[in-house]
Design a protein around this motif. Structure first.
Motif, PDB file in Angstrom:
ATOM      1  N   PHE A  56       0.815  -1.212   0.000  1.00 55.54           N
ATOM      2  CA  PHE A  56       0.000   0.000   0.000  1.00 55.54           C
ATOM      3  C   PHE A  56       0.856   1.274   0.000  1.00 55.54           C
ATOM      4  CE2 PHE A  56      -2.337   3.358   2.212  1.00 55.54           C
ATOM      5  CZ  PHE A  56      -3.504   3.397   1.468  1.00 55.54           C
ATOM      6  N   ASN A  57       1.853   1.338   0.869  1.00 55.59           N
ATOM      7  CA  ASN A  57       2.670   2.558   0.977  1.00 55.59           C
ATOM      8  C   ASN A  57       3.410   2.863  -0.326  1.00 55.59           C
ATOM      9  OD1 ASN A  57       1.873   2.939   3.609  1.00 55.59           O
ATOM     10  ND2 ASN A  57       3.661   1.891   4.489  1.00 55.59           N
ATOM     11  N   ARG A  58       3.937   1.822  -0.955  1.00 53.38           N
ATOM     12  CA  ARG A  58       4.656   2.028  -2.213  1.00 53.38           C
ATOM     13  C   ARG A  58       3.697   2.436  -3.330  1.00 53.38           C
ATOM     14  NH1 ARG A  58       8.265  -3.100  -3.404  1.00 53.38           N
ATOM     15  NH2 ARG A  58       8.798  -1.807  -5.217  1.00 53.38           N
ATOM     16  N   THR A  59       2.540   1.818  -3.355  1.00 49.65           N
ATOM     17  CA  THR A  59       1.544   2.187  -4.365  1.00 49.65           C
ATOM     18  C   THR A  59       1.144   3.652  -4.195  1.00 49.65           C
ATOM     19  OG1 THR A  59       0.664  -0.070  -4.343  1.00 49.65           O
ATOM     20  CG2 THR A  59      -0.724   1.631  -5.324  1.00 49.65           C
ATOM     21  N   LEU A  60       0.919   4.052  -2.959  1.00 49.03           N
ATOM     22  CA  LEU A  60       0.531   5.440  -2.679  1.00 49.03           C
ATOM     23  C   LEU A  60       1.635   6.405  -3.100  1.00 49.03           C
ATOM     24  CD1 LEU A  60      -1.914   6.864  -1.312  1.00 49.03           C
ATOM     25  CD2 LEU A  60      -0.563   6.899   0.786  1.00 49.03           C
ATOM     26  N   PHE A  61       2.887   6.067  -2.776  1.00 50.28           N
ATOM     27  CA  PHE A  61       4.009   6.953  -3.104  1.00 50.28           C
ATOM     28  C   PHE A  61       4.161   7.106  -4.621  1.00 50.28           C
ATOM     29  CE2 PHE A  61       8.533   7.270  -4.276  1.00 50.28           C
ATOM     30  CZ  PHE A  61       8.829   8.503  -3.721  1.00 50.28           C
ATOM     31  N   TYR A  62       4.183   5.976  -5.344  1.00 52.08           N
ATOM     32  CA  TYR A  62       4.369   6.030  -6.790  1.00 52.08           C
ATOM     33  C   TYR A  62       3.187   6.709  -7.476  1.00 52.08           C
ATOM     34  CZ  TYR A  62       8.317   2.843  -6.316  1.00 52.08           C
ATOM     35  OH  TYR A  62       9.523   2.276  -5.983  1.00 52.08           O
ATOM     36  N   SER A  63       1.988   6.517  -6.946  1.00 55.29           N
ATOM     37  CA  SER A  63       0.803   7.117  -7.558  1.00 55.29           C
ATOM     38  C   SER A  63       0.862   8.631  -7.510  1.00 55.29           C
ATOM     39  CB  SER A  63      -0.469   6.629  -6.847  1.00 55.29           C
ATOM     40  OG  SER A  63      -0.641   5.245  -7.010  1.00 55.29           O
ATOM     41  N   PHE A  64       1.200   9.179  -6.348  1.00 53.18           N
ATOM     42  CA  PHE A  64       1.203  10.633  -6.230  1.00 53.18           C
ATOM     43  C   PHE A  64       2.479  11.261  -6.771  1.00 53.18           C
ATOM     44  CE2 PHE A  64      -2.333   9.601  -3.523  1.00 53.18           C
ATOM     45  CZ  PHE A  64      -3.215  10.635  -3.785  1.00 53.18           C
ATOM     46  N   LEU A  65       3.556  10.488  -6.858  1.00 59.95           N
ATOM     47  CA  LEU A  65       4.751  10.980  -7.553  1.00 59.95           C
ATOM     48  C   LEU A  65       4.452  11.138  -9.038  1.00 59.95           C
ATOM     49  CD1 LEU A  65       7.773  11.694  -7.539  1.00 59.95           C
ATOM     50  CD2 LEU A  65       8.254   9.249  -7.897  1.00 59.95           C
ATOM     51  N   SER A  66       3.788  10.123  -9.617  1.00 54.95           N
ATOM     52  CA  SER A  66       3.420  10.227 -11.029  1.00 54.95           C
ATOM     53  C   SER A  66       2.375  11.314 -11.244  1.00 54.95           C
ATOM     54  CB  SER A  66       2.891   8.883 -11.535  1.00 54.95           C
ATOM     55  OG  SER A  66       1.695   8.525 -10.854  1.00 54.95           O
ATOM     56  N   ALA A  67       1.480  11.508 -10.261  1.00 57.85           N
ATOM     57  CA  ALA A  67       0.480  12.569 -10.380  1.00 57.85           C
ATOM     58  C   ALA A  67       1.155  13.941 -10.426  1.00 57.85           C
ATOM     59  CB  ALA A  67      -0.507  12.504  -9.208  1.00 57.85           C
ATOM     60  N   ALA A  68       2.182  14.129  -9.601  1.00 58.16           N
ATOM     61  CA  ALA A  68       2.914  15.402  -9.610  1.00 58.16           C
ATOM     62  C   ALA A  68       3.621  15.605 -10.947  1.00 58.16           C
ATOM     63  CB  ALA A  68       3.930  15.418  -8.467  1.00 58.16           C
ATOM     64  N   THR A  69       4.228  14.535 -11.483  1.00 62.97           N
ATOM     65  CA  THR A  69       4.912  14.621 -12.777  1.00 62.97           C
ATOM     66  C   THR A  69       3.932  14.965 -13.890  1.00 62.97           C
ATOM     67  OG1 THR A  69       6.516  12.962 -12.038  1.00 62.97           O
ATOM     68  CG2 THR A  69       6.379  13.390 -14.405  1.00 62.97           C
TER      69      THR A  69
END
Length: 373
Positions: free
Chosen positions: A88-101
């Protein structure tokens, strides 16, 4: 069995994907149309009466902005689908990192299109950090909102799928348990019957032994035809019981009397397969076999307040109390099957009157094949 489970899992996944895909496209189209309407009403419409206002340019810019946002949010959806299986934590991190990009890319596309279409400038001409930062906040917010929506959708679907798979696993486990409990009955019954056949042979009553063996083969042939079902109708159950009783009547002759008092209303009621046989077998063992005069076994069934009430009554009076204590594997197996099949929605009572016999009463939900409560 393993192949069926794999097919069920694939079918479950396809159904979940189909529903999820429909939800996504409905939300995606409706969401970006709503985005375009809001931007038009909040930004474009107030400028219509200005002398230098370029309506066609503003509309073209809005279309490009909306379509680019549509494509970028779709890319975000594909990305989250790929990483949703991660912790869950990794999914959340990658999701919002890609959202920022993607938010930054969305901002560059919006600002560039605005410069080119509205001011006829180069896409990167006269940019400043204040202007870029003002646009960036809205672009990032837009992508973060879409990411949050997608994240909730995918995790909700994932949880639903896992819940349904858990329910199917529990159902499969319960069915396996019921089958195991039912398979215990055949060896138990066969042991008793073969022991009786052996006794007949020992007494040189070969004709009776041969007749009993033929009827035993017929009983198992019939029961094997029903082997894949956990439930059957009371009517079919009585047919199987009659085969069993024909075997026992070879043993006991006139010493065994059977009375069946069941109304037509409950004949189509659903009961566990091989449900009555161990109950009647108990009565024969404890009420008929040990009495020189034999006895009577009565079987009754009725619908009482939408419950199927079944009774097996014998007149095994004048027996020693120790003889009737406990009913062995037949009754314990029956209780275990009822518990697995109906949870707590059943009752079993044993009324032992050592002067008048024993009554076993079982209550289960009244269900038919086409309608269940």
């Amino acid at each position: 069995m393993a192949v069926n489970k794999q097919l069920d899992t694939l079918e479950l996944g396809e159904q979940a994907f189909s529903t999820q895909s429909h939800q996504f496209w409905t939300l995606q189209i409706a969401g970006w149309l709503g985005y375009a309407i809001i931007v038009f009403l909040a930004i474009v419409r107030p400028q219509i009466h200005q002398e230098t206002f370029n309506l066609s340019g503003q509309l073209l810019n809005l279309v490009i902005e909306t379509l680019s946002g549509f494509v970028l949010s779709y890319l975000q959806w594909l990305l989250i689908q790929k990483i949703v299986h991660l912790p869950f934590n990794r999914t959340l991190f990658y999701s919002f990192l890609s959202a920022a990009t993607l938010g930054i890319i969305f901002n560059v596309i919006k600002l560039s299109a605005y410069k080119i279409i509205i001011y006829q400038q180069r896409w990167n001409e006269t940019w400043d950090m204040l202007e870029f930062g003002g646009w960036l906040l809205f672009s990032l917010s837009t992508m973060f909102v879409w990411t949050s929506i997608f994240f909730v959708m995918l995790y909700n679907t994932k949880l639903q799928k896992e819940h349904e798979m858990l329910l199917r696993a529990q159902t499969a486990t319960k069915e396996a348990q019921l089958q195991m409990l039912r398979y215990q009955l055949n060896p138990h019954f066969m042991f008793n019957t073969m022991n009786a056949i052996s006794t007949l042979i020992y007494k040189n009553e070969n004709e009776k032994a041969n007749e009993m063996l033929d009827k035993l083969c017929g009983f198992f042939r019939y029961s094997l035809d029903k082997n894949d079902k956990s439930k059957t109708t009371l009517r079919k159950e009585l047919e199987l019981l009659e085969l069993y009783l024909s075997i026992e009547k070879v043993r006991f002759g006139n010493r065994l009397t059977i009375n069946i008092n069941i109304c037509d209303e409950v004949m189509n009621g659903q009961v566990p397969c091989m449900f009555l046989q161990p109950l009647v077998e108990n009565s024969i063992k404890y009420a008929i076999e040990l009495r020189k005069k034999g006895g009577i076994i009565s079987i009754e069934a009725a619908n009482v307040n939408n419950k199927l009430l079944l009774k097996v009554i014998d007149n095994g009076q004048d027996l020693n109390e120790n003889v009737r204590s406990g009913f062995g594997i037949g009754m314990s197996n029956t209780k275990a099957r009822l518990d697995a099949m109906f949870n707590s929605d059943y009752s079993v009572t044993i009324d032992e009157n050592f002067n008048h016999g024993t009554t076993v009463s079982i209550t289960i939900p009244f269900e038919t094949k086409n309608h269940s409560r």
